[in-house]
Structures are given as structure tokens and as C-alpha cells.
Design a protein around this motif. Structure first.
Motif, short mmCIF file in Angstrom:
data_model
loop_
_atom_site.label_atom_id
_atom_site.label_comp_id
_atom_site.label_asym_id
_atom_site.label_seq_id
_atom_site.Cartn_x
_atom_site.Cartn_y
_atom_site.Cartn_z
N SER A 164 0.94 -1.21 -0.48
CA SER A 164 -0.23 0.09 -0.13
C SER A 164 1.14 1.37 -0.16
O SER A 164 0.51 1.98 -0.91
CB SER A 164 -1.40 0.60 0.49
OG SER A 164 -1.94 -1.07 1.31
N THR A 167 2.00 2.10 -3.73
CA THR A 167 0.44 2.11 -3.89
C THR A 167 0.44 3.98 -4.03
O THR A 167 0.06 4.42 -4.85
CB THR A 167 -0.67 1.11 -3.94
OG1 THR A 167 -0.15 -0.16 -4.57
CG2 THR A 167 -1.40 1.72 -4.16
N GLY A 199 -8.29 4.59 4.43
CA GLY A 199 -7.75 3.01 4.74
C GLY A 199 -6.21 2.81 4.34
O GLY A 199 -6.04 4.12 4.09
N SER A 200 -5.34 1.47 4.23
CA SER A 200 -4.09 1.86 3.69
C SER A 200 -3.45 2.81 2.21
O SER A 200 -2.88 3.70 2.85
CB SER A 200 -3.55 0.42 3.28
OG SER A 200 -4.67 -0.45 4.20
N VAL A 201 -4.28 2.82 1.47
CA VAL A 201 -3.79 3.46 0.44
C VAL A 201 -3.78 5.03 0.58
O VAL A 201 -2.56 5.61 0.91
CB VAL A 201 -3.87 3.00 -1.20
CG1 VAL A 201 -3.92 4.42 -1.86
CG2 VAL A 201 -4.14 2.10 -1.80
N ASP A 220 -14.56 9.22 5.44
CA ASP A 220 -14.43 7.36 5.31
C ASP A 220 -16.07 7.27 6.04
O ASP A 220 -16.98 7.94 6.76
CB ASP A 220 -13.24 6.66 6.41
CG ASP A 220 -13.36 5.71 6.17
OD1 ASP A 220 -11.59 5.34 5.18
OD2 ASP A 220 -14.22 4.62 6.04
N ILE A 221 -16.29 5.55 5.79
CA ILE A 221 -17.95 5.45 6.09
C ILE A 221 -17.27 5.10 7.64
O ILE A 221 -18.52 4.74 8.49
CB ILE A 221 -18.30 4.08 5.18
CG1 ILE A 221 -17.65 3.17 5.45
CG2 ILE A 221 -19.17 4.20 4.04
CD1 ILE A 221 -17.93 2.18 4.93
N PHE A 222 -16.33 4.04 7.73
CA PHE A 222 -15.70 4.83 9.76
C PHE A 222 -15.23 5.98 9.63
O PHE A 222 -13.80 6.31 9.60
CB PHE A 222 -15.02 3.04 9.57
CG PHE A 222 -15.71 2.60 9.44
CD1 PHE A 222 -16.99 1.47 10.25
CD2 PHE A 222 -15.56 1.18 8.48
CE1 PHE A 222 -16.85 0.47 9.38
CE2 PHE A 222 -16.45 0.42 7.79
CZ PHE A 222 -16.98 -0.39 8.96
N LYS A 225 -11.42 6.19 11.09
CA LYS A 225 -10.54 5.83 10.30
C LYS A 225 -10.40 7.70 9.89
O LYS A 225 -9.04 8.07 9.57
CB LYS A 225 -10.95 5.28 9.53
CG LYS A 225 -10.26 3.95 9.80
CD LYS A 225 -11.27 2.65 9.20
CE LYS A 225 -10.06 2.04 8.00
NZ LYS A 225 -10.32 0.42 7.26
N CYS A 254 -10.26 7.00 -3.33
CA CYS A 254 -9.04 5.80 -2.58
C CYS A 254 -10.37 5.00 -1.79
O CYS A 254 -9.70 4.70 -0.73
CB CYS A 254 -7.85 6.71 -2.29
SG CYS A 254 -7.17 7.17 -2.50
N ALA A 255 -11.17 4.73 -2.34
CA ALA A 255 -12.58 3.36 -1.65
C ALA A 255 -12.56 2.52 -2.46
O ALA A 255 -12.35 1.19 -2.30
CB ALA A 255 -13.01 4.29 -0.87
N LEU A 256 -13.33 3.15 -3.43
CA LEU A 256 -14.58 2.26 -4.40
C LEU A 256 -14.15 2.68 -5.52
O LEU A 256 -13.65 2.97 -5.81
CB LEU A 256 -15.87 2.22 -3.76
CG LEU A 256 -16.23 1.96 -2.52
CD1 LEU A 256 -17.76 2.21 -2.65
CD2 LEU A 256 -16.27 -0.06 -1.69
N GLY A 276 -6.36 6.22 -5.62
CA GLY A 276 -6.09 4.51 -6.02
C GLY A 276 -6.70 3.34 -6.48
O GLY A 276 -6.74 2.64 -6.75
N ALA A 277 -7.75 3.76 -6.29
CA ALA A 277 -9.50 2.61 -6.28
C ALA A 277 -9.27 2.02 -7.52
O ALA A 277 -9.08 2.38 -8.21
CB ALA A 277 -10.69 3.44 -5.65
N ASN A 278 -9.80 1.15 -7.82
CA ASN A 278 -9.68 0.62 -9.12
C ASN A 278 -10.93 0.22 -9.79
O ASN A 278 -12.21 0.57 -8.87
CB ASN A 278 -10.09 -0.84 -9.24
CG ASN A 278 -8.58 -1.72 -8.58
OD1 ASN A 278 -7.43 -1.41 -9.42
ND2 ASN A 278 -8.02 -1.83 -7.73
N ASN A 305 -2.00 3.74 -9.77
CA ASN A 305 -2.09 2.62 -8.76
C ASN A 305 -1.64 1.40 -8.56
O ASN A 305 -1.32 0.41 -8.23
CB ASN A 305 -3.69 1.80 -8.40
CG ASN A 305 -4.61 1.33 -9.43
OD1 ASN A 305 -3.49 0.28 -9.44
ND2 ASN A 305 -5.26 1.56 -8.77
#
Ligand code: NAD
Length: 390
Positions: A164, A167, A199-201, A220-222, A225, A254-256, A276-278, A305
Motif C-alpha cells: 500500500s 501504491t 484506508g491503507s492507500v 470514510d464510512i468509518f 479512520k 481511494c475506497a471503491l 488509487g481505487a480500481n 495505482n
């Protein structure tokens, strides 16, 4: 016991639109391997898309698919994406991916992953695996105990560890190249950057852009974080839905995947999308064009990414962290080249990137037809990769 006639009759219950070989032909896959070991609960599919450039490398994902067709479609789509990612990154690797069908919370066991490892081993290096969604370091260690064809293993086992941070570095370089094209300077100082996901990235990316003096917005949904990243980088916290409507210079998903879609695209107020998300674009062609119409520059996701892939690929030649970072830094130049091709041919940047990747696969593929006993790839007499062929 079922007779052959029973089995053929039962085909009437299969979705009539589902034609495995036509899907393979359409997406240009070489091989699909179905792995079954009911006594350990293993149901897995390994898809090898293209080995023109080298062995097919791509992660293993464990996911509770609603049905097997969904799993097949996912593995076909993901493995194809890996061929393009390797090709555009200048790696001597093809594209592959594996999916294990099952609940990652409830159905894991040592025997399941070791059985999977044996199937990977059976491909003799045509497919090399790595960690993906739903997998942990422990799962990868179990696979590694049955096959050497694994990358992204922990540092203490001689691998490259968590990809990560690398990335994130590549996303940062891609973002700077995009700024260079959009603003004439690649400095991110004072730029308003919205990062979706903490998250990580995203957390490593936030560190990079904060050091340059960018104004960061994070969600973030959390919330915990996002709060942690905000505390470490001075980013401002925003609610998940608000990230789409903020006035930004750069939006960085960078999530979804699929976050630039028919619903969100009209809200975007930014100059650049670089994350970074795909699969950021819900529909590559349509949303690629619509971003152009809105004057938004898109840095193709799989190009920027690719740092994680470049990092794990280094393990195949003996891992060297400095070299992996240097290769990842080249994403900057690759992105500028893609922008040039897109401008020249008046096509979306994602289409330009696909074109360059396909051209590399095609042209390097032709080289494989020339006999050379001393070549690094002398074992590859032809376009289908075979390890240790003499
Ligand atoms: P991660 O799971 O560490 O982080 C993703 C974060 O996104 C999580 O904190 C999650 O809570 C958050 N999230 C999920 N839905 C959200 C939403 N609707 N709004 C806001 N936040 C949301 O994953 P990661 O490793 O950081 O990867 C992020 C993305 O980058 C993924 O799409 C992954 O496929 C892609 N990617 C990662 C790597 C890598 O090296 N880790 C490499 C290539 C691509």
C-alpha cells in the motif's frame, strides 16, 4: 450416480446468456482453471488472461459471490485488467487473477488455502498469486507453504511486505503529473484535494500531499479512520456523501470502484480525478467522455495505482525497495505520455492508456517469434508463457 444424459439435461437450468468460451474469446483469455476440493471447502477459479509479456501475476480474492457466474465474470474482468496494468507499467508480466468462492469471515482454514496453493503450483509458474480483497497475511503464508509462485509475502519471509505505501506513492506521482498538465506546475501546494476513503492507500497518500502543503479533505464510512488521518495530516473531516459536492482541485477516490457514475458525475466540481481505487469510472467509455465534456482531467486508475504491482513484481528478481520506488516514480512520465496520446487522438485518457498497453502487448509479442537461445526469454518460444521450457 448421474448418467451423462442427466448431466446434459441439467444444462437446461443454466443461464442461456452465459457462454463461457464466448466470454473468454471476447475478453481474449488464454485459460481458466476451476479448482474443487469439497472436503476442505475449496471452490476457486484461476483466470490467465494473457502471457505475451510474461507469467500472469495477480492477486487472489476471497468473496462470497451470489452465484458462480458472478465469480467467473469477476475473475475474467479482473485478470484482464492485470494484463493492461502490467503492460502499461513496463513490466514483463501478463495478467491473471484468482477468486476463492466463500465467506472470508467463516470459511477459511489452513487446508483450504494449502489445497489452493497446490492448484497454483500445478500451473508451474504460468500464474503467480498475491494478496487481494478478503485475504490476510496468514492465508498467504499457507498458500506459500505449497507453492513458490506467490508474491507480496511478508518482509520477515524475504518478501516485499505491504504494497500500500508504494501504491500511494504512485498515485501521488500520477496526481502530480496531472497537476502539471492541468496547471502547468506539478506543485500541490495550496491545492484542495478530496480523498475518499481513509484506508491503507489513502492514509499514505494523505501524508505525501500534506508534506507538499495541500489542503486535504478526508472521508470514510468509518469516521474513526478518517479522524485518525485528519489528526496525522491536518486534513479536514467531511461526511461520505459530501466529498462529491465539495469545490476541489483534485478528487481522489481511494475506497471503491464505480464512484464516477451517472449519479455523481454532475456534482463533481474539480479539475482532476486521480485516485488509487480500481475501476473508478462506472462505465469507461461513457464516463471517460463525460469527464472531458466537463473539463475534468482523468488520470487512469490502473496506471497510477500500479505501484503495488511494481513492488510485488520486484520479488521475482530479488526485491530491492529503492528500485521499486524508482520504477513507481516513472508513473509520472507514463501519465504525461497518456495525456499526449489522448490529446493527439481526441480520445479519453483511459482509452489512450488502453491503446498504449495493447500496442506494447502486440509489439513485444512479435519479438517472441524470433528465435534466440541466449535471450532472457529463450524459454518462451511462442506467445504462451511456459516456465522452465527448454
Ligand atoms: P482499505 O480497505 O485499506 O481502505 C478502503 C477504505 O475505504 C476503508 O477504510 C473503507 O472503510 C473506506 N470506504 C469504503 N466505502 C466507502 C465510502 N463509500 N466512502 C468513504 N469511504 C469508504 O483498502 P486499500 O488497500 O487502501 O485500497 C483502496 C482502494 O485502492 C481499493 O479500491 C483497492 O482495490 C485499490 N488498490 C489498492 C492497492 C494496494 O496496494 N492496497 C493497489 C491497487 C489498488
Amino acid at each position: 450416480m448421474n448418467t451423462t444424459a442427466d448431466i446434459i439435461d441439467s444444462e437446461s437450468s443454466i443461464d442461456k446468456d452465459f457462454q463461457l468460451f464466448s466470454d473468454m474469446t471476447q475478453l481474449e483469455h488464454e485459460q481458466i482453471v476451476f479448482c474443487s476440493r469439497p472436503e476442505v471447502g475449496l471452490k476457486a477459479i484461476i483466470a490467465i488472461h494473457d502471457t505475451t509479456l510474461g507469467p500472469a501475476l495477480g492477486g487472489t480474492r476471497m468473496w462470497n459471490y451470489t452465484n458462480e457466474q458472478q465469480a467467473i465474470r469477476d475473475v475474467l474482468r479482473l485478470s484482464r485488467g492485470m494484463s493492461y496494468k502490467s503492460a502499461i507499467s513496463g513490466l514483463n508480466l501478463g495478467g491473471g487473477k484468482a477468486v476463492i468462492i466463500g465467506d472470508a469471515q467463516k470459511q477459511k482454514s489452513e487446508s483450504l488455502f494449502r489445497a489452493f496453493g497446490r492448484f497454483v503450483d500445478g500451473l508451474g509458474g504460468r500464474y503467480i498469486t498475491a494478496e487481494d480483497v478478503g485475504m490476510t497475511e496468514q492465508d498467504m503464508e499457507w498458500i506459500y507453504s505449497e507453492t513458490k509462485y506467490v508474491t507480496g509475502i511478508p518482509k520477515h519471509m524475504g518478501g516485499s511486505g505491504n504494497p500500500s505505501p508504494v501504491t500511494a506513492y504512485g498515485v501521488y506521482m500520477g496526481m502530480k503529473a496531472s497537476a502539471k498538465r492541468a496547471y502547468g506546475s506539478d506543485s500541490l501546494k495550496g491545492k484542495r484535494i478530496g480523498i475518499q476513503g481513509a484506508g491503507s492507500v489513502a492514509s499514505h497518500l494523505a501524508q505525501y500531499v500534506s508534506k507538499e502543503g495541500a489542503e486535504i479533505f478526508i472521508t470514510d464510512i468509518f469516521e474513526e479512520k478518517a479522524k485518525k488521518v485528519a489528526k496525522e495530516t491536518g486534513a479536514k473531516l467531511v461526511k461520505p456523501d459530501d466529498i462529491y459536492t465539495l469545490e476541489l482541485d483534485i478528487f481522489s477516490p481511494c475506497a471503491l470502484g464505480g464512484v464516477v457514475n451517472d449519479d455523481t458525475i454532475n456534482y463533481l466540481k474539480c479539475d482532476i480525478v486521480a485516485g488509487g481505487a480500481n475501476n473508478i469510472l462506472d462505465e469507461e467509455k461513457k464516463h471517460g467522455r463525460e469527464l472531458i465534456e466537463r473539463g475534468i482531467l482523468y488520470a487512469p486508475d490502473y496506471v497510477i495505482n500500479a505501484g503495488g504491482l511494481i513492488n510485488v513484481a520486484g520479488e521475482l528478481e530479488g526485491y530491492n525497495e529503492k528500485l521499486a520506488m524508482e520504477k513507481t516514480a516513472r508513473i509520472y512520465d507514463t501519465v504525461l505520455r497518456i495525456f499526449d496520446v489522448a490529446e493527439q487522438h481526441k480520445i479519453p485518457t483511459i482509452a489512450a492508456s488502453n491503446r498504449i498497453a495493447e500496442e506494447r502487448m502486440r509489439s513485444v509479442g512479435r519479438v517472441g517469434n524470433i528465435y534466440s537461445s541466449n535471450s532472457h526469454f529463450s524459454q518462451r518460444k511462442g506467445q504462451i508463457y511456459l516456465r522452465d521450457r527448454k
